[in-house]
Design an enzyme around this catalytic site. Structure first.
Site, short mmCIF file in Angstrom:
data_model
loop_
_atom_site.label_atom_id
_atom_site.label_comp_id
_atom_site.label_asym_id
_atom_site.label_seq_id
_atom_site.Cartn_x
_atom_site.Cartn_y
_atom_site.Cartn_z
N ASP A 33 2.20 1.78 3.33
CA ASP A 33 3.06 1.01 3.78
C ASP A 33 4.73 1.24 3.52
O ASP A 33 5.57 1.28 4.19
CB ASP A 33 2.97 -0.32 3.34
CG ASP A 33 1.51 -0.82 3.54
OD1 ASP A 33 1.05 -0.22 4.40
OD2 ASP A 33 1.10 -1.89 3.06
N HIS A 49 0.77 -1.07 -0.02
CA HIS A 49 0.06 0.06 0.03
C HIS A 49 1.04 1.40 -0.03
O HIS A 49 2.08 1.29 0.29
CB HIS A 49 -0.79 0.14 1.44
CG HIS A 49 -1.94 -0.93 1.51
ND1 HIS A 49 -1.70 -2.22 2.00
CD2 HIS A 49 -3.21 -0.83 0.99
CE1 HIS A 49 -2.65 -2.95 1.90
NE2 HIS A 49 -3.89 -2.21 1.71
N HIS A 69 -12.16 -13.97 2.47
CA HIS A 69 -13.44 -12.98 2.23
C HIS A 69 -14.36 -13.88 1.41
O HIS A 69 -15.37 -13.69 1.64
CB HIS A 69 -12.68 -11.99 1.23
CG HIS A 69 -11.84 -10.85 1.75
ND1 HIS A 69 -11.54 -9.81 0.73
CD2 HIS A 69 -11.25 -10.80 2.91
CE1 HIS A 69 -10.40 -9.13 1.50
NE2 HIS A 69 -10.40 -9.89 2.74
N ASP A 98 -7.12 -13.72 8.72
CA ASP A 98 -6.14 -13.41 7.72
C ASP A 98 -4.81 -14.48 8.26
O ASP A 98 -3.52 -14.02 8.29
CB ASP A 98 -5.40 -11.82 7.88
CG ASP A 98 -6.27 -10.90 7.03
OD1 ASP A 98 -6.69 -11.26 6.06
OD2 ASP A 98 -6.43 -9.93 7.66
N ASP A 151 -1.43 -11.77 2.27
CA ASP A 151 -2.05 -10.68 2.86
C ASP A 151 -2.29 -11.21 4.37
O ASP A 151 -3.08 -10.58 5.01
CB ASP A 151 -3.27 -10.45 2.37
CG ASP A 151 -3.96 -8.83 2.67
OD1 ASP A 151 -2.93 -8.23 3.14
OD2 ASP A 151 -5.01 -8.56 2.29
N GLU A 209 -10.78 -5.97 -5.17
CA GLU A 209 -10.68 -7.31 -4.29
C GLU A 209 -12.41 -7.28 -3.64
O GLU A 209 -12.43 -6.33 -2.77
CB GLU A 209 -9.62 -6.96 -3.31
CG GLU A 209 -9.41 -8.04 -2.12
CD GLU A 209 -8.36 -7.96 -1.34
OE1 GLU A 209 -7.16 -7.56 -1.92
OE2 GLU A 209 -8.37 -8.25 -0.12
C1 XLS Z 1 -8.57 -6.54 3.71
C2 XLS Z 1 -8.09 -6.44 2.37
C3 XLS Z 1 -6.70 -5.66 2.06
C4 XLS Z 1 -6.59 -5.62 0.84
C5 XLS Z 1 -5.36 -4.86 0.25
O1 XLS Z 1 -9.26 -6.99 4.21
O2 XLS Z 1 -7.67 -8.04 2.37
O3 XLS Z 1 -5.43 -6.05 3.01
O4 XLS Z 1 -5.97 -7.05 0.48
O5 XLS Z 1 -5.89 -3.56 0.45
NI NI Z 2 -6.70 -8.77 0.83
NI NI Z 3 -8.75 -9.41 3.87
#
Ligand code: XLS
Ligand code: NI
Ligand code: NI
Length: 443
Positions: free
Chosen positions: A106, A103, A273, A311, A341, A234
């Site tokens: 980051d 990002h 997700h 995650d 991620d 995403e």
């Molecule tokens: C959050 C997302 C984020 C994206 C990138 O849940 O996974 O990390 O991958 O912005």
């Molecule tokens: Ni993500």
């Molecule tokens: Ni995520």
């Protein structure tokens, strides 16, 4: 200055022999050929700045637990960013993976003004470019963080205030250009706050139109600057918002079609997700492959007892193999890849834990790739699907899809032939057994 001093050299492939300390790949062998391509080129693994170097191990009840000295607020922000970048590149090279993701915030700290933020990012991107040419590590995707700062609390592109939209546009422009400058293969848009907390104050159609306008502008800018990477959306159903517009692959697909954006955007599917949306990862991959919007994968998994984005590093070959099978049978990634991620657990305090998490995740993906190849070679699933729909290649199937056919004509044909089709077995258990047999025997 070396940061990961407990890991002296690159993590190597060691085969099935256990290595003391576990810092070796048992399955991931970059040079091994799978279905005519090197394993490394199939998987296109990327480490992410975001949770690996930028997250201190905090949660909503507790502060950071990890040893990430560059996150110390007393450090000068640009010095801290350089320290972080050095540690990150040391990690990428020691892990031996080809890509990374970032990002904007980051990579470089936000400044007091947009101008200052841009110049911070430019400086850090120049520095990253040098490190990339020294090490050969490449960018899988870049993105802009449009969710942390309070100005984005009510959304970025979907904010009721057009000034926030414009501010987000400036940030995405810079992040897209930075990704382009670094030769990124993709650019990601995750709409973390593009959704609502309550419908009481929300105009759904207005917000959808704003989001589409934003995406249209980004796609135009991509063409204007000659960026050849892929734009990725995403999907995620909720968290942090109560409802996110990019709910799942089907919702994104419908949205792209409605606003004439198909072909400009593909999806970056996150395993976790998919779970949150009430789907399997396999479903999300199969949906996007079949509808021509598959792009890339965030490989982090969730926890079936928890309703949030945990995650975690992937560790189930059973779960990943079927999704991998869909990817492989469709020809594999083009610009996409698997990125982590992922978050370590809060108690994983050693610097080497970051290696263990990635090594395990990468080996799980590698083993899933071997299983997927074996499933393709075996052919049972392919044959079963083909046979199940074989009737559609016959006369009746062709008659039904002929645009000149009417409901009455089909009904007359059915009546004349006195059609009385008998149900047939879906063979689910037999197919499940076949999948397991292949998983068990693949090495
Ligand atoms: C959050 C997302 C984020 C994206 C990138 O849940 O996974 O990390 O991958 O912005
Ligand atoms: Ni993500
Ligand atoms: Ni995520």
């Amino acid at each position: 200055m070396e940061f990961f001093t407990d890991v002296p050299g690159p993590v190597a492939f060691a085969g099935s022999e256990p290595v003391p300390g576990g810092l070796a790949y048992q399955v991931y062998n970059p040079a091994r050929t799978i279905a005519g391509k090197r394993m490394e080129d199939h998987l296109r693994i990327a480490v992410c700045y975001w949770h690996s170097f930028n997250w201190p191990g905090s949660d909503i009840f507790g502060v950071g637990t990890f040893d990430r000295p560059w996150l110390n607020p007393d450090m000068d922000p640009m010095e801290a960013a350089k320290f972080k970048q050095d540690a990150a590149f040391e990690f990428f090279t020691k892990l031996g993976t080809p890509f990374f993701c970032f990002h904007d915030v980051d990579m470089a700290p936000e400044g007091r003004t947009l101008r200052e933020s841009k110049s911070n990012l430019d400086e850090m991107v120049d520095r990253a470019a040098d490190k990339m040419s020294e090490t050969g590590v490449r960018v899988l995707w870049g993105t802009a963080n449009l969710f942390t700062h309070p100005r984005y609390a009510a959304g970025a592109a979907t904010n009721p205030d057009p000034e926030v939209f414009a501010r987000a546009a400036a940030q995405v422009r810079h992040a897209l250009e930075a990704t382009h400058r670094l030769g990124g293969a993709n650019y990601v848009l995750w709409g973390g706050r593009e959704g609502y907390e309550t419908m009481l104050n929300t105009k759904l159609k207005q917000e959808a139109d704003q989001l589409a306008r934003f995406l249209e502008l980004v796609a135009d800018h991509k063409r204007n600057i000659g960026f050849n990477g892929t734009l990725l959306i995403e999907p995620k159903p909720q968290e942090p918002t109560k409802h996110q517009y990019d709910y799942d692959c089907a919702a994104v697909h419908g949205f792209l079609e409605r606003y004439d954006l198909l072909g400009d955007y593909f999806v970056n599917i996150e395993v976790n997700h998919a779970t949150l949306a009430g789907h399997s990862f396999h479903h999300e991959v199969a949906y996007s492959v079949e509808n021509g919007i598959f792009g890339s994968v965030d490989a982090n998994r969730g926890d079936y007892q928890n309703g949030w984005d945990t995650d975690q590093f992937p560790n189930s070959v059973d779960e990943l193999s079927l999704a991998m099978y869909e990817i492989l049978r469709s020809g594999g990634f083009t610009t996409g890849g698997f990125n982590f991620d992922t978050k370590l657990r809060r108690q994983s305090l050693d610097r080497t834990d970051l290696f263990h998490g990635h090594i395990g995740g990468i080996d799980t993906l590698a083993q899933s790739l071997l299983v997927a190849e074996a499933m393709l070679y075996d052919g049972t699933l392919e044959t079963a699907r083909e046979q199940r729909y074989a009737g559609w290649k016959g006369d009746l199937g062709e008659q039904i899809v002929d645009p000149n056919t009417t409901l009455a004509a089909i009904a007359d044909a059915a009546t004349k032939a006195d059609l009385d089709p008998k149900p047939v077995s879906g063979q689910q258990e037999a197919l499940e057994n076949r999948v397991n047999q292949i998983i068990w025997r693949t090495t």
